[in-house]
Design a protein around this motif. Structure first.
Motif, PDB file in Angstrom:
ATOM      1  N   LEU A  97     -16.136  53.061  41.500  1.00 49.57           N
ATOM      2  CA  LEU A  97     -16.134  51.936  41.521  1.00 49.57           C
ATOM      3  C   LEU A  97     -15.358  51.077  42.747  1.00 49.57           C
ATOM      4  N   ASN A  98     -15.632  49.907  43.199  1.00 44.93           N
ATOM      5  CA  ASN A  98     -14.847  49.226  44.097  1.00 44.93           C
ATOM      6  C   ASN A  98     -13.326  49.152  43.546  1.00 44.93           C
ATOM      7  N   SER A  99     -12.470  49.535  44.417  1.00 45.74           N
ATOM      8  CA  SER A  99     -11.113  49.474  43.924  1.00 45.74           C
ATOM      9  C   SER A  99     -10.475  48.057  43.666  1.00 45.74           C
ATOM     10  N   GLU A 100     -11.019  47.205  44.483  1.00 46.41           N
ATOM     11  CA  GLU A 100     -10.474  45.926  44.230  1.00 46.41           C
ATOM     12  C   GLU A 100     -11.001  45.267  42.957  1.00 46.41           C
ATOM     13  N   ASP A 101     -12.343  45.630  42.501  1.00 45.09           N
ATOM     14  CA  ASP A 101     -12.915  45.306  41.101  1.00 45.09           C
ATOM     15  C   ASP A 101     -12.072  45.887  40.146  1.00 45.09           C
ATOM     16  N   VAL A 102     -11.600  47.321  40.105  1.00 48.73           N
ATOM     17  CA  VAL A 102     -11.063  47.821  39.125  1.00 48.73           C
ATOM     18  C   VAL A 102      -9.666  47.070  39.148  1.00 48.73           C
ATOM     19  N   SER A 120      -5.897  43.715  36.203  1.00 46.70           N
ATOM     20  CA  SER A 120      -5.118  42.190  36.092  1.00 46.70           C
ATOM     21  C   SER A 120      -5.250  41.740  34.794  1.00 46.70           C
ATOM     22  N   TYR A 121      -6.757  41.671  34.596  1.00 48.63           N
ATOM     23  CA  TYR A 121      -7.294  40.983  33.449  1.00 48.63           C
ATOM     24  C   TYR A 121      -6.610  41.520  31.948  1.00 48.63           C
ATOM     25  N   ILE A 122      -6.673  42.618  31.856  1.00 49.25           N
ATOM     26  CA  ILE A 122      -6.543  43.314  30.604  1.00 49.25           C
ATOM     27  C   ILE A 122      -4.823  43.162  30.369  1.00 49.25           C
ATOM     28  N   ASN A 123      -3.977  43.063  31.550  1.00 50.08           N
ATOM     29  CA  ASN A 123      -2.830  42.893  31.384  1.00 50.08           C
ATOM     30  C   ASN A 123      -2.392  41.301  30.764  1.00 50.08           C
ATOM     31  N   THR A 124      -3.272  40.584  30.869  1.00 44.11           N
ATOM     32  CA  THR A 124      -3.254  39.240  30.406  1.00 44.11           C
ATOM     33  C   THR A 124      -3.601  39.134  28.732  1.00 44.11           C
ATOM     34  N   ILE A 125      -4.259  40.069  28.125  1.00 45.13           N
ATOM     35  CA  ILE A 125      -4.582  40.058  26.962  1.00 45.13           C
ATOM     36  C   ILE A 125      -3.670  40.147  26.017  1.00 45.13           C
ATOM     37  N   PRO A 126      -3.455  39.168  25.013  1.00 47.18           N
ATOM     38  CA  PRO A 126      -2.253  39.182  24.043  1.00 47.18           C
ATOM     39  C   PRO A 126      -2.422  40.357  23.210  1.00 47.18           C
ATOM     40  N   GLY A 127      -1.493  41.131  22.845  1.00 43.53           N
ATOM     41  CA  GLY A 127      -1.543  42.406  22.189  1.00 43.53           C
ATOM     42  C   GLY A 127      -1.751  43.689  23.029  1.00 43.53           C
ATOM     43  N   PRO A 163       1.499  52.669  34.627  1.00 43.49           N
ATOM     44  CA  PRO A 163       0.474  52.279  35.587  1.00 43.49           C
ATOM     45  C   PRO A 163      -0.519  53.506  36.266  1.00 43.49           C
ATOM     46  N   THR A 164       0.001  54.681  36.257  1.00 45.41           N
ATOM     47  CA  THR A 164      -0.879  55.663  36.520  1.00 45.41           C
ATOM     48  C   THR A 164      -1.929  55.841  35.566  1.00 45.41           C
ATOM     49  N   TYR A 165      -2.013  55.580  34.402  1.00 44.01           N
ATOM     50  CA  TYR A 165      -2.927  55.701  33.763  1.00 44.01           C
ATOM     51  C   TYR A 165      -3.593  54.547  33.014  1.00 44.01           C
ATOM     52  N   GLN A 166      -3.461  53.560  33.805  1.00 43.81           N
ATOM     53  CA  GLN A 166      -4.096  52.251  33.290  1.00 43.81           C
ATOM     54  C   GLN A 166      -5.515  52.190  33.460  1.00 43.81           C
ATOM     55  N   GLU A 167      -6.071  53.229  34.295  1.00 41.31           N
ATOM     56  CA  GLU A 167      -7.694  52.996  34.135  1.00 41.31           C
ATOM     57  C   GLU A 167      -8.251  53.515  33.097  1.00 41.31           C
ATOM     58  N   ILE A 212     -10.185  50.063  25.977  1.00 40.03           N
ATOM     59  CA  ILE A 212     -10.355  49.002  25.407  1.00 40.03           C
ATOM     60  C   ILE A 212     -11.825  48.501  25.809  1.00 40.03           C
ATOM     61  N   PHE A 213     -12.479  48.990  26.756  1.00 38.67           N
ATOM     62  CA  PHE A 213     -13.575  48.469  27.282  1.00 38.67           C
ATOM     63  C   PHE A 213     -14.847  47.987  26.500  1.00 38.67           C
ATOM     64  N   PRO A 214     -15.087  48.561  25.421  1.00 38.49           N
ATOM     65  CA  PRO A 214     -16.152  48.298  24.606  1.00 38.49           C
ATOM     66  C   PRO A 214     -15.681  47.147  23.888  1.00 38.49           C
ATOM     67  N   ASN A 215     -14.559  46.589  23.971  1.00 41.08           N
ATOM     68  CA  ASN A 215     -14.158  45.359  23.315  1.00 41.08           C
ATOM     69  C   ASN A 215     -14.176  44.191  24.131  1.00 41.08           C
ATOM     70  N   ILE A 216     -14.242  44.426  25.398  1.00 47.93           N
ATOM     71  CA  ILE A 216     -14.084  43.434  26.401  1.00 47.93           C
ATOM     72  C   ILE A 216     -15.294  43.314  27.583  1.00 47.93           C
ATOM     73  N   MET A 217     -16.078  44.340  27.291  1.00 45.74           N
ATOM     74  CA  MET A 217     -17.222  44.394  28.168  1.00 45.74           C
ATOM     75  C   MET A 217     -18.194  43.121  28.228  1.00 45.74           C
ATOM     76  N   ASN A 218     -18.302  42.285  27.271  1.00 48.34           N
ATOM     77  CA  ASN A 218     -19.112  41.186  27.090  1.00 48.34           C
ATOM     78  C   ASN A 218     -18.283  40.053  27.444  1.00 48.34           C
ATOM     79  N   THR A 219     -17.029  39.957  27.711  1.00 53.57           N
ATOM     80  CA  THR A 219     -16.307  38.828  28.222  1.00 53.57           C
ATOM     81  C   THR A 219     -16.995  38.171  29.482  1.00 53.57           C
TER      82      THR A 219
END
Length: 328
Positions: A121-126, A131-138, A145-149, A155-162
């Protein structure tokens, strides 16, 4: 790091191909590791031959050390003659060690960065998604950082529809990521889980335990295979050989299980490969092959020596017949 990331991206095509067929990330890692080991097999053979050849001559090398101990130049000269005579290349294992090591780091980058190096996938999109998930409370901001992908996949199934995620990835990419995320459940085990999050009394503790066992087993087998070389190492180096498996177990406890699973599979396959190669290319086997070559060379040289007639053969005039009889 960019070099390893590039190599990881290339190897990621193999990992993605295996996953596309199997739809299981754990099984894909097994197939992927086997394929890479096959590609690197010629290098492993050369490395084992070099190690076995050096071990085979360790006794003669020690004799040269005792004989020319005070004359390093003469010792080096005689040692090179010995290696040349026996057809051993002591430095032959260096390059064959470095190349697999570089590839292993590339494999790690393919496993640790599944979105950019496996799904490509495009690295900029990733990065925007991270950056978005780091703003999610909790959300655990303490994730390495090495394993953030990998954490994003978790947590993708929980945020895919956002709205944020749908604004970053298109519908096809979201569908692919969702399918990819579903494949991280291998044999009922979630490879996206971090053992540390579940504690030492959970089933996930098996990952650091197996990581330690596979690495210590590999070290013990390599020690037995290369007794002569290991005997020459300093005590601190021997300690490190057993400390490193403990360190790998600690790392496996703090990273997603997918990374630890790869380490375990890689260590087990490497262990089996080392045992097989040590049997085929052992110092004793190389010695037998060397002696066989020497005997064959002697016989070939003897065949080239012209036949010399004895005086009585020349007088009787049946030298040619005698020669034929002897040859028979």
């Amino acid at each position: 790091m960019q070099i390893f990331g590039f190599l990881g991206s290339l190897l990621g095509y193999i990992l993605w191909g295996a996953f596309y067929i199997l739809k299981d990330f754990g099984l894909s890692i097994i197939v992927f590791t086997l394929i890479v080991k096959l590609i690197l097999f010629p290098f492993s053979v050369k490395q084992q031959k070099s190690m076995a050849g050096t071990a085979r001559l360790s006794k003669k090398q020690k004799e040269l050390q005792e004989k020319y101990g005070n004359n390093r130049e003469k010792y080096s000269e005689e040692l090179n003659k010995l290696y040349e005579k026996e057809g051993v290349k002591p430095m032959g294992g260096c390059l064959t060690t470095i190349i697999p090591l570089i590839v292993i780091l590339g494999i790690f980058y393919a496993v640790a960065y599944p979105l950019t190096n496996t799904l490509h996938l495009n690295s900029e999109d990733v990065n925007n998604a991270l950056s978005y998930i780091n703003t999610i409370p909790g959300y655990s901001a303490s994730v390495n950082p090495t394993y953030q992908e990998i954490s994003l996949l978790k947590i993708f199934p929980n945020i895919m529809n956002t709205e944020a995620v749908q604004g970053i990835f298109n519908a096809q990419e979201i569908s692919t990521i969702q399918m990819f995320t579903a494949g991280f459940n291998t044999f009922g085990v979630d490879l996206l889980a971090i053992p540390k999050d579940y504690g030492i009394f959970s089933w996930y503790i098996m990952f650091p335990v197996l990581c330690f066992a596979s690495n210590i087993g590999s070290q013990l087998v390599m020690t037995m295979i290369n007794k002569n070389q290991m005997a020459q190492q300093q005590g601190c180096m021997k300690v490190m050989l057993f400390v490193l498996p403990l360190f790998s177990a600690y790392i496996a406890y703090t990273v997603p299980a997918a990374v630890a699973f790869y380490w375990i599979i890689s260590a087990v396959i490497s262990l089996i490969q080392s045992i097989v190669l040590s049997k085929i290319f052992s110092p004793a086997q190389l010695t037998a092959n060397s002696e066989a070559r020497h005997v064959a060379a002697m016989l070939e040289n003897e065949a080239k020596i012209p036949y010399v007639y004895a005086p009585h053969e020349l007088k009787s005039g049946d030298g040619a017949n005698s020669k034929k009889k002897k040859k028979k």
